[in-house]
Design a protein around this motif. Structure first.
Motif, PDB file in Angstrom:
ATOM      1  N   GLN A  54       1.162  -1.305  -0.263  1.00  0.00           N
ATOM      2  CA  GLN A  54      -0.390  -0.225  -0.080  1.00  0.00           C
ATOM      3  C   GLN A  54       0.682   1.508   0.304  1.00  0.00           C
ATOM      4  O   GLN A  54       0.546   2.608  -0.692  1.00  0.00           O
ATOM      5  N   LEU A  55       1.656   1.148   0.521  1.00  0.00           N
ATOM      6  CA  LEU A  55       2.285   2.205   0.961  1.00  0.00           C
ATOM      7  C   LEU A  55       3.675   3.191  -0.277  1.00  0.00           C
ATOM      8  O   LEU A  55       4.352   1.955  -1.091  1.00  0.00           O
ATOM      9  N   ARG A  56       2.910   4.111  -0.982  1.00  0.00           N
ATOM     10  CA  ARG A  56       3.524   4.665  -2.396  1.00  0.00           C
ATOM     11  C   ARG A  56       3.985   5.975  -1.819  1.00  0.00           C
ATOM     12  O   ARG A  56       3.404   6.989  -0.549  1.00  0.00           O
ATOM     13  N   SER A  57       4.480   7.129  -3.414  1.00  0.00           N
ATOM     14  CA  SER A  57       5.033   7.970  -1.981  1.00  0.00           C
ATOM     15  C   SER A  57       3.989   8.900  -2.178  1.00  0.00           C
ATOM     16  O   SER A  57       4.954  10.134  -1.879  1.00  0.00           O
ATOM     17  N   SER A  58       2.886   8.786  -2.670  1.00  0.00           N
ATOM     18  CA  SER A  58       1.955  10.123  -2.729  1.00  0.00           C
ATOM     19  C   SER A  58       1.019   9.579  -1.874  1.00  0.00           C
ATOM     20  O   SER A  58       0.630   8.713  -2.075  1.00  0.00           O
ATOM     21  N   ARG A  59      -0.060  10.107  -1.358  1.00  0.00           N
ATOM     22  CA  ARG A  59      -0.769  10.441   0.041  1.00  0.00           C
ATOM     23  C   ARG A  59      -2.122   9.647  -1.129  1.00  0.00           C
ATOM     24  O   ARG A  59      -2.554   8.983  -0.413  1.00  0.00           O
ATOM     25  N   ASN A  60      -2.359  10.496  -2.130  1.00  0.00           N
ATOM     26  CA  ASN A  60      -3.141  10.181  -2.833  1.00  0.00           C
ATOM     27  C   ASN A  60      -2.939   8.521  -3.379  1.00  0.00           C
ATOM     28  O   ASN A  60      -4.657   7.621  -3.046  1.00  0.00           O
ATOM     29  N   THR A  61      -2.144   8.323  -4.169  1.00  0.00           N
ATOM     30  CA  THR A  61      -1.935   5.905  -4.333  1.00  0.00           C
ATOM     31  C   THR A  61      -2.006   5.869  -3.258  1.00  0.00           C
ATOM     32  O   THR A  61      -3.026   4.584  -3.711  1.00  0.00           O
ATOM     33  N   ARG A  63      -3.653   5.797  -0.683  1.00  0.00           N
ATOM     34  CA  ARG A  63      -4.751   5.691  -0.351  1.00  0.00           C
ATOM     35  C   ARG A  63      -5.837   4.768  -0.948  1.00  0.00           C
ATOM     36  O   ARG A  63      -6.805   4.366  -0.233  1.00  0.00           O
ATOM     37  N   MET A  64      -5.664   5.081  -2.370  1.00  0.00           N
ATOM     38  CA  MET A  64      -5.975   3.998  -3.584  1.00  0.00           C
ATOM     39  C   MET A  64      -6.319   3.148  -2.818  1.00  0.00           C
ATOM     40  O   MET A  64      -6.535   2.122  -3.139  1.00  0.00           O
ATOM     41  N   LEU A  65      -4.983   2.336  -1.954  1.00  0.00           N
ATOM     42  CA  LEU A  65      -4.783   1.081  -2.126  1.00  0.00           C
ATOM     43  C   LEU A  65      -4.487   0.442  -0.790  1.00  0.00           C
ATOM     44  O   LEU A  65      -5.568  -0.717  -0.952  1.00  0.00           O
ATOM     45  N   GLN A  66      -5.153   1.879   0.493  1.00  0.00           N
ATOM     46  CA  GLN A  66      -6.031   1.151   1.243  1.00  0.00           C
ATOM     47  C   GLN A  66      -7.266   0.602   0.635  1.00  0.00           C
ATOM     48  O   GLN A  66      -7.651   0.063   1.709  1.00  0.00           O
ATOM     49  N   ARG A  67      -7.777   1.485   0.294  1.00  0.00           N
ATOM     50  CA  ARG A  67      -8.745   1.512  -0.155  1.00  0.00           C
ATOM     51  C   ARG A  67      -9.220   0.436  -1.141  1.00  0.00           C
ATOM     52  O   ARG A  67     -10.118  -0.458  -0.590  1.00  0.00           O
ATOM     53  N   PHE A 113       0.819   9.035   6.528  1.00  0.00           N
ATOM     54  CA  PHE A 113      -0.524   8.684   4.915  1.00  0.00           C
ATOM     55  C   PHE A 113      -1.025   7.251   6.105  1.00  0.00           C
ATOM     56  O   PHE A 113      -2.172   7.207   5.861  1.00  0.00           O
ATOM     57  N   ASP A 114      -0.888   7.410   7.673  1.00  0.00           N
ATOM     58  CA  ASP A 114      -2.127   6.441   8.658  1.00  0.00           C
ATOM     59  C   ASP A 114      -2.289   4.988   8.426  1.00  0.00           C
ATOM     60  O   ASP A 114      -2.951   4.098   7.967  1.00  0.00           O
ATOM     61  N   LEU A 115      -0.665   4.706   7.798  1.00  0.00           N
ATOM     62  CA  LEU A 115      -0.679   3.446   7.630  1.00  0.00           C
ATOM     63  C   LEU A 115       0.311   3.286   8.064  1.00  0.00           C
ATOM     64  O   LEU A 115       1.541   3.756   8.694  1.00  0.00           O
TER      65      LEU A 115
END
Ligand SMILES: Cc1cc2nc3c(=O)[nH]c(=O)nc-3n(C[C@H](O)[C@H](O)[C@H](O)COP(=O)(O)OP(=O)(O)OC[C@H]3O[C@@H](n4cnc5c(N)ncnc54)[C@H](O)[C@@H]3O)c2cc1C
Length: 252
Positions: A54-61, A63-67, A113-115
């Protein structure tokens, strides 16, 4: 007059196209149609190793992977199709001081990113994955909510969800060309007639460059070589090991 019409036309039946169809139909959009030239999952999706990180360098990506993970958690109940999703966690080894510094920075980013991502010692890493040699290892990062999935089954499960919510998925229909009038796509030519639609999404992965070129778009996608090993079943191989990535040796 086009032969067929749809509100949303999606081209490509890999995991991305099926997921777009699923999310549009689930959010109440009507008349969602997907066209796949071969069969669902026949592109890169079938080949994926199935690591879910799930961890990527952008918050939005991220977040998408967390979803995505939240979706994998509920998908089997929703569609009745298992996708072999295993939330085993992921291990990322740090075999040099520089890599360890980078790993600590990643952990700070993950927190923002709350991960949950934990920095662990070489011994802790070995207790999670007994096959690693910890000589020279500085430490590792562990993300407990990552895991692995069977990509083809996942794609079929998402496709089943899309159908349940009313989307139509057509296989064996290849998009050949577009007719553009006044800057809009007026018609999509396929091997099974022409289509018109309000929105058209290219979800054709590495084929997008050729298809995009027909619209005057430059899409920087291409195939690159990648090696993987497929083994016979290994007797007594433990179930539930985390996925493992060693960025210094370029293996996972
Ligand atoms: C060896 C390997 C290992 C990988 N491992 C991982 C991993 O561990 N974890 C991870 O997250 N990702 C992994 N990936 C990446 C992952 O597989 C891709 O990011 C993902 O499958 C892309 O999905 P997609 O739907 O965009 O493309 P695709 O699955 O390629 O789907 C595109 C579809 O479009 C269709 N199409 C093309 N042209 C047309 C046309 N003209 N008309 C109609 N249909 C058309 C194709 O037939 C195809 O089915 C891996 C990839 C490979 C190759």
């Amino acid at each position: 007059m086009p032969d067929h019409s749809a509100k949303h036309l999606i081209i490509g039946g890999g995991i991305i196209g099926c997921s777009i169809a699923y999310h549009l139909a689930k959010s109440g959009e009507k008349d969602v149609v997907l066209l796949e030239k071969a069969a669902l999952t026949e592109g890169a999706t079938w080949h994926a190793a199935g690591l879910v990180g799930q961890l990527r360098s952008s918050r939005n990506t991220t977040r998408m992977l967390q979803r995505s993970v939240a979706m994998y958690d509920r998908l089997e109940d929703e569609t009745g199709l298992a996708c072999d999703w295993k939330k085993t966690g992921s291990l990322r080894l740090a075999a040099s001081k520089d890599r360890m510094l980078e790993t600590r920075r990643l952990a700070t980013m993950a927190r923002s990113f709350d991960l949950e991502m934990n920095i662990i010692s070489p011994d802790e890493a070995r207790s999670l994955f007994p096959y690693i040699n910890i000589t020279g290892l500085e430490g590792a990062a562990f993300i407990p909510s990552d895991g692995h999935v069977d990509p083809a089954s996942l794609c079929q499960s998402i496709a089943a969800g899309a159908r349940l919510h009313g989307a139509t998925l057509k296989q064996g229909v290849e998009v050949l060309d577009f007719t553009v009038v006044g800057g809009r796509i007026a018609a999509v030519t396929t091997t099974k007639g022409t289509y018109e639609a309000e929105t058209i999404t290219l979800a054709t992965g590495m084929w997008s460059r050729e298809l995009g070129a027909k619209l005057g778009l430059t899409i920087p996608a291409c195939a690159i070589e990648h090696q993987y090993i497929v083994t016979e079943p290994i007797a007594d191989f433990p179930d539930g090991l985390p996925t493992l990535r060693d960025p210094d040796r370029l293996v996972y």
